[in-house]
Design a protein around this motif. Sequence first.
Motif, mmCIF file in Angstrom:
data_model
loop_
_atom_site.group_PDB
_atom_site.id
_atom_site.type_symbol
_atom_site.label_atom_id
_atom_site.label_comp_id
_atom_site.label_asym_id
_atom_site.label_seq_id
_atom_site.Cartn_x
_atom_site.Cartn_y
_atom_site.Cartn_z
ATOM 1 N N THR A 297 -15.876 -6.607 30.633
ATOM 2 C CA THR A 297 -15.159 -5.396 30.216
ATOM 3 C C THR A 297 -14.839 -5.400 28.720
ATOM 4 O OG1 THR A 297 -13.163 -6.446 31.034
ATOM 5 C CG2 THR A 297 -14.084 -4.701 32.398
ATOM 6 N N SER A 298 -14.744 -6.599 28.127
ATOM 7 C CA SER A 298 -14.416 -6.620 26.697
ATOM 8 C C SER A 298 -15.667 -6.631 25.832
ATOM 9 C CB SER A 298 -13.536 -7.828 26.382
ATOM 10 O OG SER A 298 -14.219 -9.004 26.729
ATOM 11 N N ARG A 299 -16.863 -6.774 26.444
ATOM 12 C CA ARG A 299 -18.103 -6.849 25.654
ATOM 13 C C ARG A 299 -18.948 -5.580 25.752
ATOM 14 N NH1 ARG A 299 -19.814 -12.725 27.828
ATOM 15 N NH2 ARG A 299 -18.224 -13.926 26.747
ATOM 16 N N ARG A 300 -18.659 -4.763 26.791
ATOM 17 C CA ARG A 300 -19.496 -3.590 26.988
ATOM 18 C C ARG A 300 -18.998 -2.430 26.129
ATOM 19 N NH1 ARG A 300 -18.529 -2.222 32.156
ATOM 20 N NH2 ARG A 300 -19.573 -4.097 32.853
ATOM 21 N N CYS A 301 -19.982 -1.679 25.536
ATOM 22 C CA CYS A 301 -19.618 -0.497 24.763
ATOM 23 C C CYS A 301 -19.285 0.614 25.753
ATOM 24 C CB CYS A 301 -20.778 -0.087 23.862
ATOM 25 S SG CYS A 301 -20.533 1.530 23.122
ATOM 26 N N HIS A 302 -18.158 1.251 25.538
ATOM 27 C CA HIS A 302 -17.726 2.280 26.467
ATOM 28 C C HIS A 302 -18.616 3.519 26.375
ATOM 29 C CE1 HIS A 302 -15.445 5.285 28.495
ATOM 30 N NE2 HIS A 302 -15.240 5.950 27.375
ATOM 31 N N VAL A 303 -19.184 3.790 25.150
ATOM 32 C CA VAL A 303 -19.953 5.019 24.934
ATOM 33 C C VAL A 303 -21.378 4.898 25.491
ATOM 34 C CG1 VAL A 303 -20.844 6.608 23.184
ATOM 35 C CG2 VAL A 303 -18.553 5.655 22.944
ATOM 36 N N THR A 307 -24.159 -4.022 26.413
ATOM 37 C CA THR A 307 -23.313 -5.197 26.598
ATOM 38 C C THR A 307 -23.842 -6.357 25.762
ATOM 39 O OG1 THR A 307 -22.906 -4.446 28.849
ATOM 40 C CG2 THR A 307 -22.262 -6.698 28.334
ATOM 41 N N ASP A 308 -23.019 -6.827 24.849
ATOM 42 C CA ASP A 308 -23.471 -7.879 23.931
ATOM 43 C C ASP A 308 -22.240 -8.591 23.395
ATOM 44 O OD1 ASP A 308 -24.667 -9.475 22.074
ATOM 45 O OD2 ASP A 308 -25.963 -7.885 21.269
ATOM 46 N N LYS A 309 -22.299 -9.918 23.298
ATOM 47 C CA LYS A 309 -21.091 -10.579 22.795
ATOM 48 C C LYS A 309 -20.920 -10.342 21.295
ATOM 49 C CE LYS A 309 -22.494 -15.428 22.006
ATOM 50 N NZ LYS A 309 -23.955 -15.426 22.024
ATOM 51 N N ASP A 310 -22.036 -9.927 20.620
ATOM 52 C CA ASP A 310 -21.937 -9.604 19.194
ATOM 53 C C ASP A 310 -21.157 -8.317 18.944
ATOM 54 O OD1 ASP A 310 -23.214 -11.833 18.425
ATOM 55 O OD2 ASP A 310 -25.218 -10.929 18.371
ATOM 56 N N ASN A 311 -20.965 -7.521 20.008
ATOM 57 C CA ASN A 311 -20.200 -6.278 19.861
ATOM 58 C C ASN A 311 -18.775 -6.561 19.397
ATOM 59 O OD1 ASN A 311 -22.305 -4.770 20.687
ATOM 60 N ND2 ASN A 311 -21.508 -4.327 22.742
ATOM 61 N N ARG A 312 -18.354 -7.779 19.675
ATOM 62 C CA ARG A 312 -16.955 -8.086 19.363
ATOM 63 C C ARG A 312 -16.902 -9.331 18.491
ATOM 64 N NH1 ARG A 312 -12.096 -8.526 23.759
ATOM 65 N NH2 ARG A 312 -10.431 -8.692 22.240
ATOM 66 N N LYS A 313 -17.262 -9.121 17.227
ATOM 67 C CA LYS A 313 -17.282 -10.281 16.332
ATOM 68 C C LYS A 313 -15.875 -10.683 15.942
ATOM 69 C CE LYS A 313 -21.859 -10.473 14.468
ATOM 70 N NZ LYS A 313 -22.803 -9.666 13.720
ATOM 71 N N PHE A 318 -13.790 -3.605 17.950
ATOM 72 C CA PHE A 318 -15.032 -3.528 18.721
ATOM 73 C C PHE A 318 -16.023 -2.666 17.944
ATOM 74 C CE2 PHE A 318 -17.908 -1.693 21.716
ATOM 75 C CZ PHE A 318 -18.162 -2.720 22.599
ATOM 76 N N LYS A 319 -17.237 -3.210 17.739
ATOM 77 C CA LYS A 319 -18.242 -2.407 17.039
ATOM 78 C C LYS A 319 -19.563 -2.576 17.769
ATOM 79 C CE LYS A 319 -19.401 -0.986 12.353
ATOM 80 N NZ LYS A 319 -20.127 0.136 12.866
ATOM 81 N N ASN A 328 -10.703 0.150 18.834
ATOM 82 C CA ASN A 328 -9.865 -1.023 19.074
ATOM 83 C C ASN A 328 -10.449 -1.763 20.285
ATOM 84 O OD1 ASN A 328 -7.681 -2.392 20.701
ATOM 85 N ND2 ASN A 328 -6.577 -1.989 18.798
ATOM 86 N N ALA A 329 -10.585 -3.074 20.165
ATOM 87 C CA ALA A 329 -11.282 -3.832 21.213
ATOM 88 C C ALA A 329 -10.588 -3.712 22.568
ATOM 89 C CB ALA A 329 -11.376 -5.296 20.802
ATOM 90 N N ASP A 330 -9.266 -3.713 22.550
ATOM 91 C CA ASP A 330 -8.535 -3.653 23.821
ATOM 92 C C ASP A 330 -8.617 -2.265 24.458
ATOM 93 O OD1 ASP A 330 -7.815 -6.287 23.644
ATOM 94 O OD2 ASP A 330 -5.946 -5.854 22.570
ATOM 95 N N VAL A 331 -8.590 -1.222 23.605
ATOM 96 C CA VAL A 331 -8.689 0.140 24.143
ATOM 97 C C VAL A 331 -10.075 0.347 24.746
ATOM 98 C CG1 VAL A 331 -8.662 2.591 23.535
ATOM 99 C CG2 VAL A 331 -6.950 1.055 22.555
ATOM 100 N N ASN A 332 -11.120 -0.182 24.067
ATOM 101 C CA ASN A 332 -12.477 -0.098 24.609
ATOM 102 C C ASN A 332 -12.550 -0.766 25.983
ATOM 103 O OD1 ASN A 332 -15.509 0.231 24.310
ATOM 104 N ND2 ASN A 332 -15.324 -1.981 24.559
ATOM 105 N N ALA A 333 -11.896 -1.944 26.090
ATOM 106 C CA ALA A 333 -11.887 -2.659 27.368
ATOM 107 C C ALA A 333 -11.147 -1.839 28.433
ATOM 108 C CB ALA A 333 -11.227 -4.021 27.208
#
Length: 372
Positions: A297-303, A307-313, A318-319, A328-333
């Motif tokens: 849930t913290s690695r997947r892009c909501h849009v 899913t990539d661990k690089d999404n959250r460097k 979160f990018k 914001n990483a937590d809001v995305n999750a």
Amino acid sequence: MMQAHQADPTLARPEISFFSLGKAFIKLRHRTKWLKALPCHPIRYQLKYQADAWQQCFKSDKGFPKFKCKNHDNDSVTFPAGSFKLNGESLYLQKIGQVVLSGSNPYEGCDAKQVVVKKDDDKFYATVCYEVSEEHLAGVDNGKALGIDMNVGQFATSAGELKHMPDVARLEGKKNRYQRQMARRRRPNHKQGIKPSNRYLKARKRCRKAMRKIRHIRSNWQHQESSAIGKDYQYAVVENLNTKGMTKSAKGTVEEPGVNVAAKSGLNREILKTGWYGLKQKLAYKCELIEVSAKNTSRRCHVCGHTDKDNRKRQAVFKCMACDHSDNADVNAALNILALGTRAIGRGRGDSLETSVIRQEDMLLDFVKLAL
Ligand SMILES: [Zn+2]
């Protein structure tokens, strides 16, 4: 069950039902002067716990019931129906008399089933257990759901809000100072017959007071946040976090000692402090709680769903590497959690069986804690 045992002498066991123990207690009470001075019902009710423990012992192979430590400072006593009278703010307890309750009571007028008086350090609390009708507890029925991503010291909602836990650093510092004081002073040792020094007891009293304050501040925060959610949303979707596994000690074994033990134990403390379980419990009876798997849930892009661990460097930002979406990483999750929850609601919430059981129990008996 008892009669069946009596029929066969080889299987004869002492009578250990609540009923038979209660009968024996009443007989004993008539003969014993000091027992008469104490309230009858609460003491007899303790026998229920004993009877339950023995029944449990005979049913399973868990072994004999263990005696509870005498030195417990937060003991409680149960006043079953009939041994108390509750009239608005005044509570009458058998052999104790009239006491006044403080605090707001949302269940006034509901049927009070039992009162548990608990000693918390040097204060007494009465927990009144009410029978509450389903309509009384029913939350809003608007079909709206909120995703919640719980984090250390805060939680994020799918509505884009970040809720921080109240800062109790000052109280934590106090608590730690008193704990250090206690360590320096003469502590009790019951085996060697050493009594604690007065200075030790003084530090312990202050330490407990600080701990109680921290506990109350956190619990109050959880109540307020969960009530606010319950007012606007029918469903709350949370991650199914394995707190026990997450907060496992990094110590390792003698042969294979772990690394970063101190750092991990610090993080463990932080995780447990946030009180995820307490928040979930409170949410469970203020709205419908749905638990979903926390995986990715913290690695997947909501849009776009990439899913990539690089999404959250970085921890907070979160990018997405695929579609350049940033949040914001937590809001995305929290948005991902909401999406999983919405799907679960659509499926008829087949995977939230455990949650619905909790809710049913909470519906029948709700607890209100009022300071005496
Ligand atoms: Zn994306």
